[in-house]
Design an enzyme around this catalytic site. Structure first.
Site, PDB file in Angstrom:
ATOM      1  N   GLU A   1      11.401 -11.618 -18.401  1.00 43.77           N
ATOM      2  CA  GLU A   1      10.927 -10.573 -18.943  1.00 43.77           C
ATOM      3  C   GLU A   1      12.108  -9.993 -20.053  1.00 43.77           C
ATOM      4  OE1 GLU A   1       8.742  -7.712 -16.704  1.00 43.77           O
ATOM      5  OE2 GLU A   1       9.564  -6.120 -17.849  1.00 43.77           O
TER       6      GLU A   1
ATOM      7  N   HIS B   1       5.316  -4.487 -20.082  1.00 48.18           N
ATOM      8  CA  HIS B   1       5.748  -3.634 -19.233  1.00 48.18           C
ATOM      9  C   HIS B   1       5.261  -2.158 -19.611  1.00 48.18           C
ATOM     10  CE1 HIS B   1       8.785  -3.406 -15.729  1.00 48.18           C
ATOM     11  NE2 HIS B   1       7.974  -2.365 -15.587  1.00 48.18           N
TER      12      HIS B   1
ATOM     13  N   ARG C   1       6.544  -5.717 -10.279  1.00 45.02           N
ATOM     14  CA  ARG C   1       7.615  -6.776 -11.042  1.00 45.02           C
ATOM     15  C   ARG C   1       7.331  -8.305 -11.064  1.00 45.02           C
ATOM     16  NH1 ARG C   1       9.357  -2.646 -12.140  1.00 45.02           N
ATOM     17  NH2 ARG C   1      11.020  -1.349 -11.578  1.00 45.02           N
TER      18      ARG C   1
ATOM     19  N   MET D   1       0.888  -1.172   0.078  1.00 44.16           N
ATOM     20  CA  MET D   1      -0.105  -0.067   0.079  1.00 44.16           C
ATOM     21  C   MET D   1       0.806   1.320   0.029  1.00 44.16           C
ATOM     22  SD  MET D   1      -2.940   0.619  -0.523  1.00 44.16           S
ATOM     23  CE  MET D   1      -4.799   0.488   0.237  1.00 44.16           C
ATOM     24  N   GLY D   2       1.729   1.353  -1.062  1.00 48.34           N
ATOM     25  CA  GLY D   2       2.481   2.468  -1.042  1.00 48.34           C
ATOM     26  C   GLY D   2       1.687   3.519  -1.974  1.00 48.34           C
ATOM     27  N   ARG D   3       2.458   4.341  -2.670  1.00 49.07           N
ATOM     28  CA  ARG D   3       1.974   5.611  -3.499  1.00 49.07           C
ATOM     29  C   ARG D   3       0.888   4.849  -4.708  1.00 49.07           C
ATOM     30  NH1 ARG D   3       7.009   7.303  -3.943  1.00 49.07           N
ATOM     31  NH2 ARG D   3       7.586   9.188  -3.064  1.00 49.07           N
ATOM     32  N   ILE D   4       1.588   3.856  -5.273  1.00 47.88           N
ATOM     33  CA  ILE D   4       0.442   3.131  -6.491  1.00 47.88           C
ATOM     34  C   ILE D   4      -0.477   2.443  -5.764  1.00 47.88           C
ATOM     35  CG2 ILE D   4       0.661   1.908  -8.686  1.00 47.88           C
ATOM     36  CD1 ILE D   4       3.572   2.583  -8.900  1.00 47.88           C
TER      37      ILE D   4
ATOM     38  N   THR E   1       1.442  -5.243 -11.749  1.00 47.14           N
ATOM     39  CA  THR E   1       1.916  -4.083 -12.751  1.00 47.14           C
ATOM     40  C   THR E   1       3.250  -3.645 -11.975  1.00 47.14           C
ATOM     41  OG1 THR E   1       0.728  -2.618 -11.396  1.00 47.14           O
ATOM     42  CG2 THR E   1      -0.070  -3.197 -13.626  1.00 47.14           C
TER      43      THR E   1
HETATM   44  C1  GLV Z   1       8.570   0.537 -13.902  1.00 48.99           C
HETATM   45  O1  GLV Z   1       8.442  -0.572 -13.733  1.00 48.99           O
HETATM   46  C2  GLV Z   1       9.080   1.410 -12.889  1.00 48.99           C
HETATM   47  O2  GLV Z   1       9.779   1.104 -11.841  1.00 48.99           O
HETATM   48  O3  GLV Z   1       9.147   2.520 -13.230  1.00 48.99           O
END
Ligand code: GLV
Length: 331
Positions: free
Chosen positions: A267, A286, A238, A158-161, A236
């Site tokens: 990847e 990605h 890693r 639960m960080g920024r994203i 989304t």
């Molecule tokens: C994308 O995956 C980032 O880390 O900016």
């Protein structure tokens, strides 16, 4: 401002918002290939540079830092994640590492929601169906998926994203639960003490953790077996967060409904990879931060970080700020 133009290596052609700043002030060698430089290419290209502006696909380990030599002062990563850089080695050598946090939060959260919807409502299967000329009539049983509105979203990290995804989920009347490794309080979302509690309860699981040895395979067979049979996994963050073999098995056996991945392990994913044979797996290459505006912003931030250090100023986003106040080894 310095009179001598610093030598830098830029590991790919980046948006002009950043590249023009670098070219205006530095003697820059730019990697023009469509494919990222190999590790050997990096070792060759960075020799004698003062700064490296690299991407998340470049492994900047101690060997690369050593190859650059004592002139190297900064590794500026054009990404929020910097698990591709050996930060401990850089710190030991007195090299600043920087990243571009904040600038891509909302754009990446948009993609997480897009992937959640795509998997839930089987969008890529629908697109393939129409393109293949199979759309003959409206069919009451065609491509039935899962509802997103009213469902429970489990956010891991639960960080920024993660928070930006939670805000969007409220617009879909979702209930939001989350697991964060350190305790945090987030309005409108309920924490869960363990990852497996979250797995058992969530209809959608979305990953928003940084890459590190501690988060490697945090989504393993046990987690996947605890998920609901109609649940969807969205990644989304890693690729290394997910045990890919366990995910393939869970999708094949119908243990979970679907997965939607912007990041994978390996990847890039080779075209023959089993994940790509599964209709219930959506994979995109990605592109979490890939809006024009955001890629321009992070390119500019990466350039600003680079130039700040080369000018002897504190950069906007140091990852190892302790280096800024320390004497450089050997100085
Ligand atoms: C994308 O995956 C980032 O880390 O900016």
């Amino acid at each position: 401002m310095r009179l001598v133009r610093p030598q830098v290596f830029v590991s790919r052609r980046i948006p002009p918002e950043g590249l023009d700043i670098v070219l205006g002030r530095c003697d820059a060698r730019i990697w023009e290939g469509e494919i990222p430089p190999t590790h050997d290419d990096l070792i060759r290209e960075v020799r004698g540079t003062e700064g490296i502006l690299c991407l998340l696909s470049d492994r900047v380990d101690d060997e690369v830092l050593a190859a650059a030599g004592p002139s190297l002062r900064i590794v500026s990563v054009m990404a929020v994640g910097y698990d591709n850089v050996d930060v401990a080695a850089a710190t030991r050598r007195g090299i600043v590492v920087t990243n571009t946090p904040g600038a891509l939060t909302e754009t990446t959260a948009d993609l997480a929601v897009a992937l959640m919807l795509a998997a839930a409502r089987r969008l890529s299967e629908g697109v393939d169906f129409v393109r293949a000329g199979q759309w003959k009539a409206w069919d009451p049983l065609l491509l039935l998926g899962e509802d997103v509105h009213g469902a429970t979203l489990g956010i891991v990290g639960m960080g920024r994203i993660g928070r930006a995804v939670a805000r969007r989920a409220h617009g879909f009347d979702m209930r939001v639960i989350y697991f964060n490794r350190s305790p945090v309080v987030v309005e409108g979302a309920e924490p869960r003490e363990s990852l497996l509690d979250l797995a058992r309860e969530a209809d959608y699981v979305s990953l928003h953790l940084p890459g590190s040895p501690e988060t490697r395979h945090i989504i393993n067979r046990e987690f996947l077996h605890c998920m609901k049979r109609n649940a969807v996994l969205v990644n989304t963050a890693r690729g290394s967060h997910v045990d890919t073999a366990a995910l393939v098995e869970a999708l094949r056996e119908g243990r979970i409904r679907a997965a939607a991945l912007d990041v994978t392990d390996p990847e890039p994913l080779p075209p023959s990879h089993p994940l790509l044979e599964l209709p219930n797996c959506v994979v995109v290459p990605h592109i979490g931060s890939a809006s024009r505006a955001t890629r321009g912003r992070i390119a500019r931030l990466a350039a600003e970080n680079l130039l700040a250090v080369l000018d002897g100023r504190p950069p906007p986003h140091p990852v190892n700020p302790e280096v800024l106040n320390a004497d450089r080894p050997g100085s």
